[in-house]
Write a protein that holds these residues in place. Structure first.
Motif, PDB file in Angstrom:
ATOM      1  N   GLY A   3       0.567  -1.725  -0.002  1.00  0.00           N
ATOM      2  CA  GLY A   3      -0.015   0.281   0.086  1.00  0.00           C
ATOM      3  C   GLY A   3       1.226   1.397   0.289  1.00  0.00           C
ATOM      4  N   VAL A   4       0.220   2.162   0.072  1.00  0.00           N
ATOM      5  CA  VAL A   4       0.945   3.501  -0.145  1.00  0.00           C
ATOM      6  C   VAL A   4       0.501   4.249   1.424  1.00  0.00           C
ATOM      7  CG1 VAL A   4       0.895   6.563  -0.524  1.00  0.00           C
ATOM      8  CG2 VAL A   4       0.116   3.898  -1.966  1.00  0.00           C
ATOM      9  N   VAL A   5       2.171   5.130   2.295  1.00  0.00           N
ATOM     10  CA  VAL A   5       1.182   5.942   2.986  1.00  0.00           C
ATOM     11  C   VAL A   5       1.632   7.531   3.168  1.00  0.00           C
ATOM     12  CG1 VAL A   5       4.231   5.807   4.434  1.00  0.00           C
ATOM     13  CG2 VAL A   5       2.322   6.412   6.004  1.00  0.00           C
ATOM     14  N   ARG A   6       0.673   8.035   3.364  1.00  0.00           N
ATOM     15  CA  ARG A   6       0.532  10.107   3.306  1.00  0.00           C
ATOM     16  C   ARG A   6       1.466  10.550   4.096  1.00  0.00           C
ATOM     17  NH1 ARG A   6      -0.304   9.456  -1.175  1.00  0.00           N
ATOM     18  NH2 ARG A   6      -0.253  11.811  -1.052  1.00  0.00           N
ATOM     19  N   GLY A   7       2.097  11.527   3.520  1.00  0.00           N
ATOM     20  CA  GLY A   7       2.657  12.098   4.317  1.00  0.00           C
ATOM     21  C   GLY A   7       2.774  12.285   5.866  1.00  0.00           C
ATOM     22  N   GLU A   8       1.265  12.511   6.140  1.00  0.00           N
ATOM     23  CA  GLU A   8       0.297  13.101   7.044  1.00  0.00           C
ATOM     24  C   GLU A   8       0.477  12.263   7.689  1.00  0.00           C
ATOM     25  OE1 GLU A   8       0.102  16.374   8.743  1.00  0.00           O
ATOM     26  OE2 GLU A   8       0.629  16.841   6.654  1.00  0.00           O
ATOM     27  N   GLN A   9      -0.156  10.863   7.255  1.00  0.00           N
ATOM     28  CA  GLN A   9       0.016   9.547   8.481  1.00  0.00           C
ATOM     29  C   GLN A   9       1.553   8.869   8.550  1.00  0.00           C
ATOM     30  OE1 GLN A   9      -1.249   7.244   4.196  1.00  0.00           O
ATOM     31  NE2 GLN A   9      -2.864   6.643   6.510  1.00  0.00           N
ATOM     32  N   LEU A  10       2.511   9.591   8.036  1.00  0.00           N
ATOM     33  CA  LEU A  10       3.758   9.199   8.666  1.00  0.00           C
ATOM     34  C   LEU A  10       4.729  10.083   9.952  1.00  0.00           C
ATOM     35  CD1 LEU A  10       6.058   7.312   8.205  1.00  0.00           C
ATOM     36  CD2 LEU A  10       7.208   8.412   6.219  1.00  0.00           C
ATOM     37  N   ALA A  11       3.757  11.236   9.698  1.00  0.00           N
ATOM     38  CA  ALA A  11       4.425  12.195  10.317  1.00  0.00           C
ATOM     39  C   ALA A  11       3.961  12.208  11.473  1.00  0.00           C
ATOM     40  CB  ALA A  11       3.853  13.691  10.117  1.00  0.00           C
ATOM     41  N   ARG A  12       2.559  11.456  11.165  1.00  0.00           N
ATOM     42  CA  ARG A  12       1.583  11.009  13.134  1.00  0.00           C
ATOM     43  C   ARG A  12       2.460   9.211  13.506  1.00  0.00           C
ATOM     44  NH1 ARG A  12      -2.896  11.974  11.236  1.00  0.00           N
ATOM     45  NH2 ARG A  12      -3.656  10.038   9.981  1.00  0.00           N
ATOM     46  N   LEU A  13       2.683   8.772  12.574  1.00  0.00           N
ATOM     47  CA  LEU A  13       3.482   7.763  13.269  1.00  0.00           C
ATOM     48  C   LEU A  13       4.566   7.914  14.043  1.00  0.00           C
ATOM     49  CD1 LEU A  13       2.361   4.988  10.066  1.00  0.00           C
ATOM     50  CD2 LEU A  13       2.055   4.598  12.866  1.00  0.00           C
ATOM     51  N   LEU A  14       5.365   8.763  13.010  1.00  0.00           N
ATOM     52  CA  LEU A  14       6.455   9.012  13.257  1.00  0.00           C
ATOM     53  C   LEU A  14       6.619   9.903  15.064  1.00  0.00           C
ATOM     54  CD1 LEU A  14       8.437  10.045  10.545  1.00  0.00           C
ATOM     55  CD2 LEU A  14       8.751   8.334  11.752  1.00  0.00           C
ATOM     56  N   GLY A  15       6.240  10.681  15.228  1.00  0.00           N
ATOM     57  CA  GLY A  15       5.279  11.297  16.850  1.00  0.00           C
ATOM     58  C   GLY A  15       6.374  11.798  16.230  1.00  0.00           C
ATOM     59  N   HIS A  16       7.230  12.304  17.843  1.00  0.00           N
ATOM     60  CA  HIS A  16       7.771  12.817  18.404  1.00  0.00           C
ATOM     61  C   HIS A  16       9.259  12.364  17.885  1.00  0.00           C
ATOM     62  CE1 HIS A  16      10.674  16.074  19.996  1.00  0.00           C
ATOM     63  NE2 HIS A  16      11.568  15.059  20.646  1.00  0.00           N
TER      64      HIS A  16
END
Length: 69
Positions: A3-16
């Motif tokens: 699949g594909v991960v969007r930028g906002e989704q990855l940013a949320r997963l990355l957290g701090h």
């Protein structure tokens, strides 16, 4: 393909992710380590398509140069 991960989704997963690892490393290494951690613990599937540089740099508020590094 997983699949594909969007930028906002990855940013949320990355957290701090800044300064990951405790010592003062270059930011691009901290980001790479954080993404590697997501892959290792299964929160990001192997084979997933990552967002484009421009999209991810906007979501993380960093430069495209840092993303490409």
């Amino acid at each position: 393909m997983a699949g594909v991960v969007r930028g906002e989704q990855l940013a949320r997963l990355l957290g701090h992710w800044h300064g990951a690892g405790g010592r003062r490393a270059p930011e691009y290494l901290a980001l790479a380590g954080a993404v590697r951690g997501l892959l290792t613990d299964g929160r990001l599937a192997l084979g997933v398509r990552m967002p484009a540089e421009r999209e991810l740099s906007g979501a993380l508020s960093v430069s495209r140069t840092m993303i490409s590094a």
